[in-house]
Each structure stands twice: as structure tokens, then as C-alpha cells.
Design an enzyme around this catalytic site. Structure first.
Site, PDB file in Angstrom:
ATOM      1  N   ASP A  85       1.875   0.622  -9.922  1.00 25.80           N
ATOM      2  CA  ASP A  85       2.745  -0.130  -9.025  1.00 25.80           C
ATOM      3  C   ASP A  85       3.527   0.791  -8.094  1.00 25.80           C
ATOM      4  O   ASP A  85       3.685   0.511  -6.905  1.00 25.80           O
ATOM      5  CB  ASP A  85       3.727  -0.987  -9.830  1.00 25.80           C
ATOM      6  CG  ASP A  85       3.043  -2.173 -10.494  1.00 25.80           C
ATOM      7  OD1 ASP A  85       1.838  -2.378 -10.247  1.00 25.80           O
ATOM      8  OD2 ASP A  85       3.703  -2.897 -11.259  1.00 25.80           O
TER       9      ASP A  85
ATOM     10  N   HIS B 182      -2.687  -6.002 -13.866  1.00 28.09           N
ATOM     11  CA  HIS B 182      -1.385  -5.348 -13.777  1.00 28.09           C
ATOM     12  C   HIS B 182      -1.587  -3.841 -13.766  1.00 28.09           C
ATOM     13  O   HIS B 182      -2.703  -3.330 -13.952  1.00 28.09           O
ATOM     14  CB  HIS B 182      -0.473  -5.773 -14.933  1.00 28.09           C
ATOM     15  CG  HIS B 182       0.265  -7.054 -14.669  1.00 28.09           C
ATOM     16  ND1 HIS B 182       1.163  -7.193 -13.625  1.00 28.09           N
ATOM     17  CD2 HIS B 182       0.226  -8.259 -15.291  1.00 28.09           C
ATOM     18  CE1 HIS B 182       1.650  -8.426 -13.626  1.00 28.09           C
ATOM     19  NE2 HIS B 182       1.088  -9.088 -14.624  1.00 28.09           N
TER      20      HIS B 182
END
Length: 354
Positions: free
Chosen positions: A169, A139
Site C-alpha cells: 500500500d 490486499h
């Protein structure tokens, strides 16, 4: 798309057709960016949805706004054929699966390019399509850690911290959207599509170019085992977050001499020589003075004194406060959602030459 009137004219990508395969995080954010620019985005979702997405967003998924939702079972031959028919008419594709998943579904780049040679095939992953970690889970926090950029956020002896999902992200989404637009432009000149490998780890590193430059000059941390030089970004009194009397926080970032001199003037610290700004030996005592001084007034009082001046100042706001701030209101920086929440308005802005 729930856009304010000020943003409705931002349609530089009008006519662009994108097929997005449902996923998490940066892939959907990239699709949302393209949709906000006017692209026609068809979201291919699996039957039953995604439990992780619903955990964070509920039924009204903000990254699905402005997209046409189409539920297709890609585990069936009919579903794959339906997806390929969409792809044949598209300019670009977005997928965010682990390497090899699209190939196993029968939707590899080669298969899709056989249907549509001009297609720009956008691949969003954390670690990239190749490399020892390519098939490992991860992540945002993990990807930024491996770029080395996470280490630069820590003061000596403290844990590094970053805003969740922004550096990794967000960088990946921006890179994929940029890569797709570049690929489409190339395809319109050459007639040949391409595959865009927008690995988060690559994009976060690329956006860290300024940090690499400052780090290389010794101004932003040091490698373990090498001498630690005080950093203007972590140790100086003129670039930091300070607590106020009401428990809220403000920021100052007066790196340049003229801005630092003005900050000292505003704070009535007339005994401090602004010409000695980068005398790092004096920083600890000065930081202690700054810390004590900022604790004597509330955030609002410091805003009244410093905001809008050249001392490089801003209050630390919550998301709700940011949406209501006069500067952000004047720029239409946020859109109000039907449920009362807010989201960032499309960016960058586009307008006529005048």
C-alpha cells in the site's frame, strides 16, 4: 493540517487542485501526501461513509486531515454533475475503485477529459486496470506476494513476513503521488492530461529493484530447485535482529568490512578475523556467539555502547518510542496529534538552496 512549525513551509505543491474520491488505503495516503505538500485536496465521500475505514480509524480519520470533505451521492445524476464541475477546475483526480466502477458512474477518464483536457486521472488499484486478476479482490499482503518480494523476506524453512501495509500500500501511494506530479508537469508543458495507472503490484516490484539485483547475483535467496547459497541478509551474523536481556531487540547491519571490523572491536571479539567476514562456513557458529552475547545486556545498554557509531546499529522501537527518540525529535520526524497519538511528518523535506 496539524503540522509542526518546521513543516509548515513545505508547500511545493501549493496551488495544485486535486479531487479525491474516497477509498481505502493507498489512494487516501497518496492524497494525504499531496496535501502535506501544499495541494488543495477535495475529498468526495459517499453518504454514510465507509465501515472499513471507521473500523481502523474511528471518527478522526488520519488520512483525511488537510483535505476539504464534500459528501456527494454519485448514484444520482445531480451528484455526478456536481463531481464533474469539481473535476473541470482540478489539476488531478484520485480514484481507487475496481476497474470499471468509475465508468459505470459516468466518471470515466474520457468523460472527465472532455470536461478538462489537462486533467491527470490517477487510478489506484492492487492488480492494475488490465490482466487476469484485475477484477479480483486483494490486499497489501497478496500484492507483495505476487511480486516475488514477499518470498525474499523469509529465512530458509520459515514463513515470510513483512510490516503490514508498508511495502504494498505504501509503495502504491508513493507511486500514485509521484505519477500525478509527473502528469501535472507534463500537462503544463503540453496542455494534455493523462491517465496514471498506479497498480500496487507494479509499484512494489519497481521499488524492489535493489532486491532484484541482489537476488540475481545469488545473494538473496534462491529459486526452488536451485542450490541455496547462504545470504548475508538472512544467514550472516552481522546483519540480523537480536534479542536482549530485557526481552527487547536491536539490529546490526555491518555489511561493509570496515563496519564489521568496528563491530567486532566494540564487542571485544578479538579472536575473530574481520578479513574472514564473508566466509559463510563460519557464520552459524558466529551467529550463535552473537546471539548469546547480545542476551547478556539490555537494549539500553547496547544502545549506550553501539548507537551513533559506524557499526550500523539501531534499536527496534515501538511507534511511540520512535516518536520520542532524540534523532527523530531533532528532525521533527513525527507530528503529535490532538488525541495524543503520532503520525509521520511530511517527507521528503524542502528548503531554500542554503
Amino acid at each position: 493540517m496539524n503540522l509542526t512549525p518546521a513543516h509548515e513551509q513545505q508547500q511545493p505543491l501549493k496551488g495544485l487542485k486535486v479531487v479525491e474520491f474516497a477509498g481505502l488505503g493507498p489512494g487516501p495516503l497518496a492524497g494525504r501526501m499531496l496535501a502535506q505538500g501544499g495541494a488543495e485536496v477535495t475529498l468526495v465521500a459517499r453518504p454514510g461513509g465507509n465501515t472499513m475505514a471507521s473500523q481502523f480509524s474511528g471518527a478522526d480519520h488520519p488520512l483525511r486531515r488537510g483535505k476539504q470533505l464534500l459528501v456527494i451521492d454519485l448514484k444520482s445524476a445531480a451528484g455526478v454533475a456536481q463531481a464533474l464541475a469539481l473535476i473541470a477546475q482540478a489539476d488531478a483526480l484520485i480514484e481507487g475503485n475496481r476497474p470499471g466502477v468509475m465508468e459505470r458512474l459516468g466518471l470515466s477518464p474520457a468523460t472527465c477529459h472532455a470536461q478538462n483536457p489537462r486533467l491527470v486521472y490517477g487510478r489506484m488499484t492492487g492488480w492494475g486496470q488490465r490482466g487476469p486478476l484485475a477484477n479480483a479482490a486483494g490486499h497489501d499482503l497478496n500484492y507483495v506476494a505476487l511480486t516475488g518480494l514477499l518470498s525474499l523476506s523469509a529465512r530458509p524453512g520459515e514463513r515470510p513476513m513483512l510490516p503490514p501495509t508498508v511495502v504494498g500500500d505504501g509503495a502504491g501511494a508513493l507511486g500514485l503521488a509521484y505519477g500525478i506530479v509527473c502528469g501535472v508537469l507534463q500537462a503544463r508543458f503540453s496542455g494534455q492530461g493523462s491517465v496514471v495507472d498506479a497498480a500496487i503490484i507494479d509499484m512494489a516490484s519497481a521499488l524492489g529493484g535493489l532486491a532484484h539485483w541482489i537476488h540475481g547475483s545469488g545473494g538473496l535467496g534462491a529459486e526452488p530447485g536451485t542450490p541455496q547459497r547462504p545470504s548475508a541478509f538472512h544467514d550472516s551474523p552481522f546483519y540480523d535482529v537480536y534479542a536482549c536481556a530485557d526481552g527487547r531487540f536491536i539490529t546490526v547491519g555491518a555489511l561493509e568490512p570496515q563496519f564489521y571490523a568496528l563491530l567486532l572491536q566494540k564487542l571485544e571479539m578479538t579472536d575473530v578475523d574481520p578479513r574472514a567476514q564473508y566466509d559463510s562456513a563460519a557464520w552459524p557458529a558466529l551467529k550463535a556467539r552473537f546471539t548469546a552475547l547480545f542476551l547478556t545486556r539490555t537494549r539500553a545498554q547496547w544502545c549506550a555502547l553501539l548507537e551513533g557509531t559506524d557499526v550500523c546499529f539501531a534499536p527496534v522501537l515501538t511507534i511511540t518510542e520512535a516518536a520520542a527518540h532524540p534523532h527523530n525529535l531533532a528532525r521533527g520526524a513525527f507530528d503529535v496529534l490532538p488525541g495524543g497519538g503520532v503520525q509521520a511528518a511530511p517527507a521528503p523535506r524542502f528548503s531554500a538552496s542554503s
